[in-house]
Design an enzyme around this catalytic site. Structure first.
Site, PDB file in Angstrom:
ATOM      1  N   ASP A 181      37.313  29.908  40.743  1.00 61.48           N
ATOM      2  CA  ASP A 181      38.067  30.585  41.805  1.00 61.48           C
ATOM      3  C   ASP A 181      38.778  29.567  42.696  1.00 61.48           C
ATOM      4  O   ASP A 181      39.791  29.880  43.323  1.00 61.48           O
ATOM      5  CB  ASP A 181      37.130  31.385  42.733  1.00 61.48           C
ATOM      6  N   ILE A 198      41.853  36.011  35.007  1.00 60.07           N
ATOM      7  CA  ILE A 198      42.448  36.932  35.994  1.00 60.07           C
ATOM      8  C   ILE A 198      41.616  36.779  37.258  1.00 60.07           C
ATOM      9  O   ILE A 198      40.433  37.117  37.257  1.00 60.07           O
ATOM     10  CB  ILE A 198      42.403  38.418  35.575  1.00 60.07           C
ATOM     11  N   ASP A 199      42.196  36.266  38.302  1.00 61.98           N
ATOM     12  CA  ASP A 199      41.483  36.241  39.577  1.00 61.98           C
ATOM     13  C   ASP A 199      42.006  37.428  40.375  1.00 61.98           C
ATOM     14  O   ASP A 199      43.188  37.484  40.721  1.00 61.98           O
ATOM     15  CB  ASP A 199      41.725  34.927  40.331  1.00 61.98           C
ATOM     16  N   THR A 208      40.390  40.786  39.458  1.00 63.25           N
ATOM     17  CA  THR A 208      40.265  41.834  38.437  1.00 63.25           C
ATOM     18  C   THR A 208      40.193  43.224  39.065  1.00 63.25           C
ATOM     19  O   THR A 208      40.774  44.182  38.539  1.00 63.25           O
ATOM     20  CB  THR A 208      39.021  41.570  37.564  1.00 63.25           C
ATOM     21  N   ASP A 255      40.260  30.581  35.528  1.00 56.04           N
ATOM     22  CA  ASP A 255      39.987  31.987  35.821  1.00 56.04           C
ATOM     23  C   ASP A 255      41.136  32.784  35.200  1.00 56.04           C
ATOM     24  O   ASP A 255      42.279  32.711  35.661  1.00 56.04           O
ATOM     25  CB  ASP A 255      39.911  32.216  37.341  1.00 56.04           C
ATOM     26  N   GLU A 302      35.744  31.567  33.067  1.00 57.47           N
ATOM     27  CA  GLU A 302      34.810  32.558  33.603  1.00 57.47           C
ATOM     28  C   GLU A 302      34.214  33.451  32.517  1.00 57.47           C
ATOM     29  O   GLU A 302      33.016  33.734  32.532  1.00 57.47           O
ATOM     30  CB  GLU A 302      35.525  33.431  34.646  1.00 57.47           C
TER      31      GLU A 302
HETATM   32  C1  IPD Z   1      37.072  37.482  42.685  1.00 57.56           C
HETATM   33  C2  IPD Z   1      38.272  37.403  43.592  1.00 57.56           C
HETATM   34  C3  IPD Z   1      37.940  37.966  44.950  1.00 57.56           C
HETATM   35  C4  IPD Z   1      36.798  37.248  45.569  1.00 57.56           C
HETATM   36  C5  IPD Z   1      35.613  37.247  44.653  1.00 57.56           C
HETATM   37  C6  IPD Z   1      35.971  36.700  43.278  1.00 57.56           C
HETATM   38  P1  IPD Z   1      37.453  37.817  40.031  1.00 57.56           P
HETATM   39  O1  IPD Z   1      37.358  36.935  41.411  1.00 57.56           O
HETATM   40  O2  IPD Z   1      38.692  36.088  43.766  1.00 57.56           O
HETATM   41  O3  IPD Z   1      39.016  37.830  45.830  1.00 57.56           O
HETATM   42  O4  IPD Z   1      36.460  37.854  46.786  1.00 57.56           O
HETATM   43  O5  IPD Z   1      34.653  36.419  45.240  1.00 57.56           O
HETATM   44  O6  IPD Z   1      34.852  36.775  42.443  1.00 57.56           O
HETATM   45  O7  IPD Z   1      36.105  38.358  39.759  1.00 57.56           O
HETATM   46  O8  IPD Z   1      38.463  38.862  40.269  1.00 57.56           O
HETATM   47  O9  IPD Z   1      37.873  36.781  39.058  1.00 57.56           O
HETATM   48 CA    CA Z   2      37.794  34.838  40.298  1.00 56.80          CA
HETATM   49 CA    CA Z   3      38.246  36.448  36.953  1.00 54.71          CA
END
Ligand code: IPD
Ligand code: CA
Ligand code: CA
Length: 282
Positions: A228, A102-103, A105, A100, A73
């Site tokens: 994701d 950190i999913d 963030t 990813d 990402e």
């Molecule tokens: C997000 C998370 C969140 C989801 C968003 C994503 P990120 O990823 O997964 O739960 O609702 O669509 O973008 O930005 O924290 O890697």
């Molecule tokens: Ca994510």
């Molecule tokens: Ca992320």
């Protein structure tokens, strides 16, 4: 000059060790990030920990598999178009790691303890390894194509709920407030009265891992990116569930509007999204 590669390594072992290492480091940084930036919008956050985690993961994977392609990402520009384009550019690769770092963030920044590291390996466009690590709860979810999905050595199995009315369902809200938010809200509005309850914990990867673990019976979200979904999609499938786009077409890496369930409620959930005009497709 010949490239040196470390011998006798399994893809899955590398994915597990890398996710564990990145996760441990992220946990150390919880509540201690130094920098907070925004990307495509004020809701689209990034910290130096996201970037550090991605370079740690990239370096480790490159050390083991220098010829493999890598899509992370933080190496991609902000916004949906850049993500779609970045995936296209690497889609011809024989082996592609999709990461990813950190999913979740936003959760990480606020100290809300639900975030994860998501690492997938695709072979000719098909995900063959998926690892999601939640360092706060020390839960490492692992799937290998054709070999099942596991948590702490135990095989995972999706829930047995047969009806929406008995199901706990999750969704999420991506950063785009004008494009995806209204569609996800429409879906939520339509589904909330029909399911047992809904959850939004803020990490798409963890939502998928929880579907695999049988903790949720379904998850849908409009407007996600390949990093994701990729690892979680394999977890759900290998745990006996079903993953499609929100129109019910088979999952593939470019899918951005995802529907993942225990299989039994898949059709019912898909039909509800369609009836609510909440699939994200025109
Ligand atoms: C997000 C998370 C969140 C989801 C968003 C994503 P990120 O990823 O997964 O739960 O609702 O669509 O973008 O930005 O924290 O890697
Ligand atoms: Ca994510
Ligand atoms: Ca992320």
């Amino acid at each position: 000059m010949e490239v040196y590669t470390v011998g006798s390594k399994s893809f899955t072992a590398v994915a597990i060790n890398t996710a564990a290492k990145a996760g441990e480091w992220i946990k150390l940084k919880l509540g201690a990030h130094a920098m907070l930036d925004v990307k495509s919008s004020a809701q689209d956050l990034v910290t130096e920990v996201d970037r550090g985690s991605e370079s740690l993961i990239r370096n480790l994977i490159r050390t083991h598999f220098p010829t493999h392609a890598f899509l992370g990402e933080e190496g991609v520009g902000a916004g949906a178009n850049a993500s779609v384009q970045a995936l296209k550019e690497v889609s011809g690769a024989e082996y592609l790691w999709i990461v990813d770092p950190i999913d979740g963030t936003t959760n990480f920044v606020h100290g809300f303890p639900f975030f994860s590291v998501s690492i997938a390996l695709a072979h000719k466009g098909e995900v063959i390894v998926g690892v999601i690590y939640d360092p706060f709860h020390d839960e490492l979810f692992v799937a290998e194509k054709g070999k099942g999905a596991y948590l702490k050595g135990k095989r995972m199995q999706v829930s047995g709920d047969a009806k929406l009315s008995d199901s706990l369902i999750a969704t999420g809200f991506p950063a785009g407030t004008t494009s995806t938010l209204p569609v996800n809200m429409k879906g939520l509005q339509a589904l909330a009265p029909k399911v047992r309850n809904t959850r939004v914990i803020g990490s798409a990867a963890l939502h998928l891992a929880y579907v695999a673990a049988g903790r949720l019976s379904g998850f849908w979200e409009i407007g996600l990116n390949s990093w994701d979904i990729a690892a979680g999609a394999l977890l759900v499938r290998e745990a006996g569930g079903e993953v499609t786009d929100t129109l019910g077409r088979p999952y593939s890496l470019p899918v951005r509007h995802v529907l993942a369930t225990n299989g039994r409620i898949h059709r019912e959930l898909q039909l509800e999204l369609a009836a609510a005009d909440a699939t994200g497709y025109e």
